[in-house]
Design an enzyme around this catalytic site. Structure first.
Site, PDB file in Angstrom:
ATOM      1  N   HIS A   2       0.800  -1.130  -0.007  1.00 11.12           N
ATOM      2  CA  HIS A   2       0.006   0.175   0.044  1.00 11.12           C
ATOM      3  C   HIS A   2       0.887   1.300   0.071  1.00 11.12           C
ATOM      4  CE1 HIS A   2      -4.092  -1.939   0.776  1.00 11.12           C
ATOM      5  NE2 HIS A   2      -3.345  -2.770   1.421  1.00 11.12           N
ATOM      6  N   GLU A  57       2.927   0.206   4.239  1.00 12.03           N
ATOM      7  CA  GLU A  57       2.575   1.452   3.663  1.00 12.03           C
ATOM      8  C   GLU A  57       3.834   2.090   3.196  1.00 12.03           C
ATOM      9  OE1 GLU A  57      -0.274   2.960   3.155  1.00 12.03           O
ATOM     10  OE2 GLU A  57      -1.690   1.986   4.525  1.00 12.03           O
TER      11      GLU A  57
END
Length: 291
Positions: A173, A255
């Site tokens: 992500h 992330e």
């Protein structure tokens, strides 16, 4: 941005295991980004892989090298979101069971200010990771490869890893937070036992996997741990993500940076940096699998 995140994550301040403590010492404090504003849903930043309704990646044959240090290992890579999710808002807004409650099937993800979509970023990095891991002999399965109109939903993403009996699963992500929030963080599963969710057997191995990814990602990319999530350790624990709650095999999210911050966005939109990101994550997976 995690595909089943509907509210901004709350930083967790809880003691980590000894292996995480050792890794955290090597992670220098610096900038990063988080948040969950979702980003523009319709800005895909140019043509991307189309969705033609093909079957899920779990039923699609994937190449396996006959030799290499990871021969016999199975890795599932989960590219966050889907480039065409924004065309299927009704379908992705459908609520699904995540064990501890219900959440949206999926979300559109975020994008940079110039329109480069998170879904395109995650797919690109995931394909690069696939090539790197296959070269080491691993069997690699993608939860989606731009080959379906939307999704898969968060419960199906977890199921793909479970059914593959994966040795490791990583969901890729990029975050969508405020300008000035910078850096990467790896999301680890917390202890959850509710409904269909029971993470008791994966919490510790997932922490080991996540710590190794954080260490190698830092070393390879030169990026810094998040300055707004995880107390600048590059690690965060969450109990509200269906992709983790429903997993029965070691799994983490990463992330890679904040798409809404110009400095992070400059990295995320660079093909050279994305190759480094893929290398860092793949190296962390390889380190974990080799033990």
């Amino acid at each position: 941005m995690p595909y089943d995140k509907s509210v901004p994550p709350t930083p967790h301040r809880r003691p980590l295991s000894a292996v995480l403590a050792a890794v955290c010492l090597s992670l220098t404090a610096a900038g990063c980004g988080a948040g969950a504003d979702g980003g523009p849903s319709g800005q895909l930043g140019g043509p991307g892989p189309g969705g033609d309704g093909a079957s899920a990646a779990s039923s699609r044959p994937e190449g396996r090298s006959v030799s290499g240090p990871l021969a016999g290992k199975t890795v599932v890579i989960d590219p966050g979101h889907n480039p065409d999710n924004y065309l299927h808002t009704r379908e992705i807004n459908r609520q699904v069971d995540i064990g501890s409650g219900r959440k949206e099937c999926d979300t559109t993800g975020t994008s940079t200010e110039t329109g480069y979509a998170e879904a395109l970023f995650t797919l690109d990095v995931s394909r690069r990771m696939r090539d790197l891991l296959r070269a080491q002999g691993a069997k690699v399965v993608l939860t989606q490869d731009g080959d379906r109109p939307y999704g898969p939903c968060v419960d199906e993403r977890a199921r793909i890893g479970n059914e593959a009996k994966a040795d490791a699963v990583v969901s890729v992500h990029a975050d969508g937070s405020a300008v000035g929030n910078r850096g990467f963080h790896v999301i680890l599963p917390g202890p959850v036992r509710a409904g269909k969710a029971d993470t008791s057997k994966i919490v510790e191995p997932s922490r080991d996997l996540g710590a190794r990814i954080a260490e190698l990602f830092l070393r390879t990319t030169g990026s810094t741990p998040s300055n707004y999530i995880g107390d600048k350790t590059g690690l965060d624990v969450r109990k509200d993500l269906g992709g983790l709650n429903l997993s029965t095999v070691p799994k983490v999210f990463i992330e890679c940076g904040n798409m809404r911050d110009p400095k992070d966005a400059a990295q995320l939109t660079s093909a050279g940096w994305r190759q480094k990101a893929a290398q860092g994550i793949a190296d962390g997976i390889s380190s974990y699998l080799k033990g």
